[in-house]
Design an enzyme around this catalytic site. Structure first.
Site, PDB file in Angstrom:
ATOM      1  N   ALA A 136     -11.292  45.903  43.839  1.00 31.61           N
ATOM      2  CA  ALA A 136     -12.008  44.703  43.389  1.00 31.61           C
ATOM      3  C   ALA A 136     -11.184  43.454  43.644  1.00 31.61           C
ATOM      4  CB  ALA A 136     -12.351  44.821  41.906  1.00 31.61           C
ATOM      5  N   ASP A 137      -9.889  43.533  43.382  1.00 33.53           N
ATOM      6  CA  ASP A 137      -8.999  42.402  43.650  1.00 33.53           C
ATOM      7  C   ASP A 137      -8.973  42.069  45.139  1.00 33.53           C
ATOM      8  OD1 ASP A 137      -7.989  41.723  41.084  1.00 33.53           O
ATOM      9  OD2 ASP A 137      -6.627  43.423  41.134  1.00 33.53           O
ATOM     10  N   VAL A 138      -8.827  43.100  45.965  1.00 31.33           N
ATOM     11  CA  VAL A 138      -8.727  42.875  47.409  1.00 31.33           C
ATOM     12  C   VAL A 138     -10.039  42.325  47.952  1.00 31.33           C
ATOM     13  CG1 VAL A 138      -8.399  43.994  49.636  1.00 31.33           C
ATOM     14  CG2 VAL A 138      -6.913  44.584  47.727  1.00 31.33           C
TER      15      VAL A 138
END
Length: 398
Positions: free
Chosen positions: A169-171
């Site tokens: 999700a961060d990436v």
């Protein structure tokens, strides 16, 4: 002919950032030539600095996401610290923040406020769930968003859903923020105006869920969790080899199945056997299909199995662990490794995957120590040594 410069030479980015999503986005900008000023807390800085000590005593997340940046440590709760950020932003092309929902707005550092004051500025708000809606104020860590976006529901085995082994999700949010900045800079080049960019982790990862999402919305069922196997293709899985390795292969059509039976399994009659001749039949008899393939590969070493499959024109791969990735022969042959300076000394790092032939190589600058550039940046915005000393004495900067 002189090589082309890096595409973001001359672009200045100011980032009030933490963890992964914003830092990974701005690292991409730094790699492509932008000057990135990272604003950190005075009490420990970006909390990702404390995640672990695996990278020669430094945090592996931080080393990965923060090379090539200048670090300034400020207390943004003090009006004097906030005033420094405003001075930095006044000379910037891009501003990026991923503070907790509402925190940037309270400081006047949200994209809408900054772009109203600086029409040429591209300002990025990265959040967990976006502004508005019932989830806007929810804390949003990567694993939580993986669950909310359904990624965990389609990852794992039939018995056990699992999260992705990387901060997906961060990436995802980082890469949409990165591409959003590039798009906004192109628009600024034609209109003269920057503007806000909004990215939410949920919406970024929901986009990456496109195949299972459309499969479920339009077909009525979600794809089954199948571990390393494929839900609707067989054989498509990882199989043990005689030397303890595992080799993954994928048969995409019936012609490939016939080649596999003739050149690898040594059972050409299976190529036309009605129980296996079509993909639908192989999926219906998946256990038997896998047993046949597993028996053949189980009698070979991994190198031999890879060679036989490749000679037969069957797509295949070795199931590598992370240490094996670090020594991958393809990355070595393409000379993708460099050394990056850090407070703990030089560390290996991969060249960015965006390659620009004919131009300068990506700039893989040093990973900064907390507040390493505070003095230089304060002087650059017009502060005297006496003013800087007073801010240090009062704990406003570090």
């Amino acid at each position: 002919m002189e090589g082309l410069p890096l595409p973001l030479e001359g672009i200045t980015v100011v980032a009030v950032e933490q963890a992964v999503s914003a830092p990974f986005a701005t690292r991409q900008l730094a790699d492509l030539g932008a000057r990135v000023v990272k604003v950190e807390r005075i009490d420990g800085g970006d909390f990702a600095r404390g995640y672990d000590t695996a990278a020669a005593g430094l945090a592996s997340h931080f080393v990965w996401c923060n090379r090539g940046k200048e670090s300034i440590a400020l207390d943004l709760k003090d009006p004097r610290g906030l005033a420094v950020v405003r001075r930095l932003v006044a000379g910037a092309d891009v501003f990026v923040q991923n503070l907790a929902q509402g925190a940037a707005a309270r400081l006047g550092l949200d994209a809408a406020t900054l772009c109203a004051a600086h029409p040429r500025l591209v300002a990025v708000d990265i959040s967990g769930y976006g502004a508005g809606g019932p989830y806007s104020g929810q804390r949003a860590y990567d694993m939580l968003v993986q669950c909310e976006a359904g990624l965990v529901s389609v990852t794992g085995t039939p018995e056990q859903p699992v999260k992705a082994g990387i901060p997906a999700a961060d990436v995802a949010a980082a890469m949409y923020a990165f591409s959003g900045v590039l798009a906004a800079l192109v628009r600024r080049g034609t209109t003269g105006r920057g503007g806000p960019v909004e990215v939410s982790m949920l919406e970024a990862l929901a986009e990456w869920m496109g195949h299972p999402l459309h499969h479920a919305m339009h077909g009525g069922t979600a794809p089954a969790r199948t571990g390393l196997a494929h839900a609707v293709i067989a054989p498509y899985d990882a199989y043990p080899t005689a030397d303890g390795g595992r080799v993954l292969l994928s048969v995409q059509n019936d012609r490939e199945w016939r080649r596999l039976t003739e050149q690898v399994l040594g059972r050409p009659e299976l190529g036309t056997d009605p129980a296996f001749a079509t993909n639908a039949a192989r999926v219906a008899h998946r256990d038997r299909t896998d047993e046949l393939v597993g028996k053949a590969l189980g009698g070979m070493g991994a190198d031999q199995a890879m060679a036989r499959l490749s000679e037969a024109g069957i797509a295949c791969a070795r199931l590598r662990d992370v240490h094996e990735l670090a020594e991958h022969p393809q990355l070595a042959a393409r000379e993708r490794w460099r050394e990056v300076g850090t407070p703990a000394g030089p560390l290996r790092a991969l060249l960015p995957p965006i390659t620009l032939p004919g131009g300068a190589e990506p700039r893989m600058g040093d990973v900064p120590a907390l507040g390493q550039h505070t003095g230089a940046l304060l002087r650059a915005v017009g502060m005297t040594d006496e003013e800087i000393a007073a801010l240090r004495r009062d704990g406003v900067v570090a």
